[in-house]
Structure formats: structure tokens, C-alpha cells
Design a protein around this motif. Structure first.
Motif, PDB file in Angstrom:
ATOM      1  N   GLY A  83       0.509  -2.015   3.270  1.00  0.00           N
ATOM      2  CA  GLY A  83      -1.205  -1.376   3.169  1.00  0.00           C
ATOM      3  C   GLY A  83      -0.633   0.155   2.942  1.00  0.00           C
ATOM      4  N   ASN A  84      -0.678   0.966   2.529  1.00  0.00           N
ATOM      5  CA  ASN A  84      -1.485   2.227   2.668  1.00  0.00           C
ATOM      6  C   ASN A  84      -2.888   2.600   3.614  1.00  0.00           C
ATOM      7  OD1 ASN A  84       0.333   2.812   1.360  1.00  0.00           O
ATOM      8  ND2 ASN A  84      -0.498   3.602  -0.726  1.00  0.00           N
ATOM      9  N   PHE A  85      -2.493   3.357   4.278  1.00  0.00           N
ATOM     10  CA  PHE A  85      -4.228   3.601   5.757  1.00  0.00           C
ATOM     11  C   PHE A  85      -5.568   3.913   4.611  1.00  0.00           C
ATOM     12  CE2 PHE A  85      -0.096   3.596   7.709  1.00  0.00           C
ATOM     13  CZ  PHE A  85      -0.022   2.716   8.882  1.00  0.00           C
ATOM     14  N   GLN A  86      -5.535   3.826   4.047  1.00  0.00           N
ATOM     15  CA  GLN A  86      -7.458   3.444   3.586  1.00  0.00           C
ATOM     16  C   GLN A  86      -8.222   2.961   4.015  1.00  0.00           C
ATOM     17  OE1 GLN A  86      -7.087   5.265   0.752  1.00  0.00           O
ATOM     18  NE2 GLN A  86      -5.307   4.787  -0.415  1.00  0.00           N
ATOM     19  N   SER A  87      -9.677   3.630   3.577  1.00  0.00           N
ATOM     20  CA  SER A  87     -10.532   3.409   4.433  1.00  0.00           C
ATOM     21  C   SER A  87     -11.356   2.055   4.734  1.00  0.00           C
ATOM     22  CB  SER A  87     -12.061   4.642   4.259  1.00  0.00           C
ATOM     23  OG  SER A  87     -12.008   3.978   2.869  1.00  0.00           O
ATOM     24  N   TRP A  88     -10.725   1.571   2.774  1.00  0.00           N
ATOM     25  CA  TRP A  88     -11.408   0.021   2.946  1.00  0.00           C
ATOM     26  C   TRP A  88     -10.114  -1.314   3.749  1.00  0.00           C
ATOM     27  CZ3 TRP A  88      -9.402   2.837  -1.120  1.00  0.00           C
ATOM     28  CH2 TRP A  88      -8.494   3.286  -1.844  1.00  0.00           C
ATOM     29  N   LYS A  89      -8.988  -0.463   4.431  1.00  0.00           N
ATOM     30  CA  LYS A  89      -8.404  -1.444   4.841  1.00  0.00           C
ATOM     31  C   LYS A  89      -8.944  -1.550   5.875  1.00  0.00           C
ATOM     32  CE  LYS A  89      -4.627  -1.769   1.689  1.00  0.00           C
ATOM     33  NZ  LYS A  89      -4.625  -2.179   0.862  1.00  0.00           N
ATOM     34  N   ASP A  90      -8.232  -2.150   7.096  1.00  0.00           N
ATOM     35  CA  ASP A  90      -8.931  -1.992   8.184  1.00  0.00           C
ATOM     36  C   ASP A  90      -7.920  -2.255   9.668  1.00  0.00           C
ATOM     37  OD1 ASP A  90     -10.342  -2.711  11.009  1.00  0.00           O
ATOM     38  OD2 ASP A  90     -11.476  -4.717   9.855  1.00  0.00           O
ATOM     39  N   HIS A  91      -6.909  -1.066   9.245  1.00  0.00           N
ATOM     40  CA  HIS A  91      -5.857  -1.260  10.001  1.00  0.00           C
ATOM     41  C   HIS A  91      -6.469  -1.585  11.789  1.00  0.00           C
ATOM     42  CE1 HIS A  91      -3.686   0.274   6.680  1.00  0.00           C
ATOM     43  NE2 HIS A  91      -2.932  -0.275   7.557  1.00  0.00           N
ATOM     44  N   GLU A  92      -7.478  -1.065  11.840  1.00  0.00           N
ATOM     45  CA  GLU A  92      -8.408  -0.608  13.124  1.00  0.00           C
ATOM     46  C   GLU A  92      -8.418  -2.193  13.840  1.00  0.00           C
ATOM     47  OE1 GLU A  92     -12.179   0.823  15.903  1.00  0.00           O
ATOM     48  OE2 GLU A  92     -11.254   1.752  13.830  1.00  0.00           O
TER      49      GLU A  92
END
Length: 383
Positions: free
Chosen positions: A201-210
Motif C-alpha cells: 500500500g502506498n504511504f497515504q495519510s488514510w492508511k496507518d503504517h504507524e
């Protein structure tokens, strides 16, 4: 053929592979090969000279619409886009993602197209100016969404009549990996003793890699006594999140080299062939392709319990979903799979079967063809 000779222009923001772009390319290739249509793909938001591949099958064209300028220049640029599309003689315009939906909704009538189908690919978290957005939706005759949440956004926020919307689930191909599992692991400096988890998944703000990264610290702590080894792979291109911040978080949690940033990976099937667990942490989603690709690869999924993900995995695997932002819940589910290869195989097989039965490209394309035929027969549904 049902659409023999019909010119269908699919309008994207960028000609660079991500979830919506993969779906658009898959659809275009099948519209040509199986339904006799004449598709093209246009990119209108990103001026970079990239392509989606398969240009010999589907012509691809960039017409950059400059938007960060004065209102009058914006209007002129939209008119230029409309006239450029008119020269391509479309029968159907099919924009994907919000900027193309917005643009085409406003200008589709001057293109000479018989109809326009707005494709809602998210829950409404990429927005245009609200007044213009609603006008574009009001002028657009037909809509498709790849999720129930996307449909709700169209109805509740843009006031689109529900009768003009079709919910069409994504389709995903199960592609045999080109690169062997052992070779991918060799490139990463890992062997079969390490359990690999991967989020695509691209590093977008709606994703939650953190949250996923913080969960990985809990996973490694849970494996200390057993001596087992696990590595997290993050595959995706740049988005609106600063990659440097996530890398700093990895360093601060002493997760190097247990978290590896792969960047954009063009050959996702081969990558997933080297992986044991698919993970997907996000705050909001429509229908993430990253989850479907993991399922098609025959892998178990640990993810966030949001409607878009829960719909894809189905009722049987919702026990593998943690609440949004719950790093400990996410880690607990990952640890269970790290420690149980048999459970990984069982859930992976179930996921693969579900994709084949519910999310096949054939089903997706049939439903789109049905919508296109309806739109051509009723081109001005709003009047």
C-alpha cells in the motif's frame, strides 16, 4: 460482441500503478479482448511520463490539467481537456478517482461522449471544492463504486440518487510469480527460518503504517523467548505521508533490520510468493487492492476492522481483524499466525477460494459491461 467498436476512454489521475490504476487497466484489457470495445487510458493529474504497461493492447495518453492556478486558468484548462477528449471521439467516459471524476463530470458533455460513468474508489477522503464537486456529480448520469461505503458517500454527501449507482466489487487476478520464493528472500538477505509479513500500500495519510510499525515492536517482544524470527516488509510508493517520519519511528523503536521499506514493487505477485502473512493497517478504505492481492496469493490476512477490509475477508476471517489504532490487538493476531504454520495455510487457502468465487476479474468485467450497456441505453439518467 456487446460493445463492439465502442470507444471507451478511462480517465485516471496518474499513469502509475496503484490500486485504482490496476483495476482500470484490468478492465480496459478485458473490454478490448473479450467485449470488442476500443479502450484508451488517459492520465490528467500527474504530468510524469509513465505508463501502466500493456501499451500494445491499450493506448495510453497524458493530458496534464494544471490546477494550482487561478480560477480562470483552471476553467480554460478544463475546456482544453474537454476538447482534447472530443478529438478522441469517445462513446463512453469512465473517470476513476476523485480528480478525474470531478473534471469529467463538469466537461463530459463537450467531449461528444454519449455518457459518463463516475467511478468512486474511496470513501470520500480525496475531495475537490465542495460546490464544484456537487455540480460535477449532479451533471454525471451514472456511477459505480467498489464499496458500500463509497456508495454511501455518493448518496449522503454528493446527493446522488441511489438508483444511478452500481456497487461493483474489485476483481483481482491470481498471477503466478516470476521470481522464485528463495530468490526473493535471498535478495532480502533472509532465509526460510524467518516468517515474513508484508503490507502492500502506498504511504497515504488514510492508511496507518504507524500503528503497524508499533505493533511490530510488540510482535518481536513476544518472540524473544521462543527465538523465532519475523520481518515486516512495507511495499508501496510515495504518498502524502513523510517516509522519513516512519523511518525515524522504526529507528526509535529499535526495529532495524526487522522492518524493511521496499519502495514501489512492480512485481507484487513474486513478492507475495516469498511472504507468509499479509498485513493491512488502515484508518479508512473503500476496497483495498492490497488485501485482495494477498488473498489471491493464498496468504492469511491480519488487518484493521474497518468495513472495506471486513467485506473483502468475509465473515470467516474477521477474527483476524483488530480495531483501528490497536497496536496490541494487531500484534496479538500476527503472533498467532507466526507461531502456527498450519493456521496460516488454512486461512490462506480459504482466502484464495474466496477471491476466486467472489472477486474474479470475469465477474467484475461482466458487471461493468452491464452498467456500460445500461448507460448507453439511458445516457441522460438525470434528466
Amino acid at each position: 460482441m456487446p460493445l463492439g467498436g465502442k470507444r471507451i476512454i478511462i480517465v485516471l489521475g496518474a499513469l502509475a500503478i496503484a490500486g485504482a490504476e490496476r483495476q482500470a487497466l484490468l478492465l480496459a484489457r478485458r473490454l478490448k479482448g473479450e467485449y470488442g470495445a476500443v479502450p484508451e487510458i488517459w492520465g490528467v493529474w500527474d504530468p510524469s511520463p509513465s505508463t501502466l504497461g500493456y501499451e500494445d493492447e491499450v493506448p495510453q495518453h497524458i493530458h496534464h490539467v494544471r490546477w494550482q492556478t487561478s480560477p480562470l486558468v483552471r476553467l480554460a484548462n478544463l475546456v482544453k481537456l474537454g476538447l482534447a477528449l472530443r478529438r478522441a471521439r469517445p462513446d463512453v467516459l469512465m473517470p476513476f478517482t476523485m480528480p478525474p471524476n470531478f473534471f469529467c463530470g463538469l466537461i463530459w458533455k463537450i467531449t461528444g461522449a454519449s455518457t459518463c460513468i463516475w467511478n468512486q474508489r474511496d470513501e470520500g477522503f480525496t475531495r475537490r471544492p465542495q460546490l464544484g464537486e456537487r455540480l460535477a456529480a449532479r451533471l454525471t448520469p451514472w456511477f459505480a463504486s467498489n464499496s458500500a461505503r463509497g456508495r454511501s458517500f455518493l448518496v449522503d454527501t454528493l446527493n446522488v440518487p441511489a438508483t444511478r449507482i452500481r456497487v461493483i466489487d474489485n476483481g483481482v487476478e491470481a498471477i503466478r510469480p516470476d521470481v522464485p520464493r528463495a530468490e526473493w528472500r535471498r535478495r532480502l538477505g533472509l532465509d526460510e527460518s524467518s516468517v515474513l509479513a508484508c503490507m502492500v500500500g502506498n504511504f497515504q495519510s488514510w492508511k496507518d503504517h504507524e500503528t503497524l510499525i508499533r505493533a511490530w515492536r510488540v510482535v518481536l517482544d513476544g518472540l524473544l523467548l521462543s527465538g523465532e524470527n519475523a520481518t515486516l516488509l512495507l511495499a508501496g510508493g510515495a504518498g502524502d505521508v513523510r517516509l522519513e517520519d516512519l523511518q525515524a519511528l522504526v529507528r526509535g523503536l529499535a526495529l532495524e533490520p526487522h522492518v524493511i521499506f521496499l519502495g514501489y514493487v512492480p512485481d507484487v505477485p513474486s513478492l507475495l510468493g516469498a511472504v507468509d502473512i499479509g498485513v493491512f493497517s488502515s484508518k479508512t478504505e473503500g476496497a483495498p487492492n492490497g488485501v485482495l492481492e494477498v488473498m489471491a496469493a493464498g496468504l492469511p490476512v491480519v488487518g484493521t476492522n474497518i468495513p472495506g477490509v471486513a467485506h473483502l475477508v468475509g465473515g470467516g476471517d474477521r477474527a483476524q481483524l483488530a480495531e483501528p489504532g490497536d497496536e496490541h490487538g494487531l500484534a496479538e493476531r500476527i503472533l498467532a499466525l507466526v507461531r502456527d504454520p498450519a493456521l496460516r495455510r488454512t486461512l490462506g487457502t480459504r482466502n484464495k477460494t474466496r477471491v476466486e468465487q467472489e472477486f474474479s476479474p470475469d465477474r467484475m468485467c461482466r458487471e461493468y459491461v452491464g452498467l456500460i450497456e445500461t448507460a448507453l441505453a439511458n445516457p441522460r439518467a438525470f434528466s
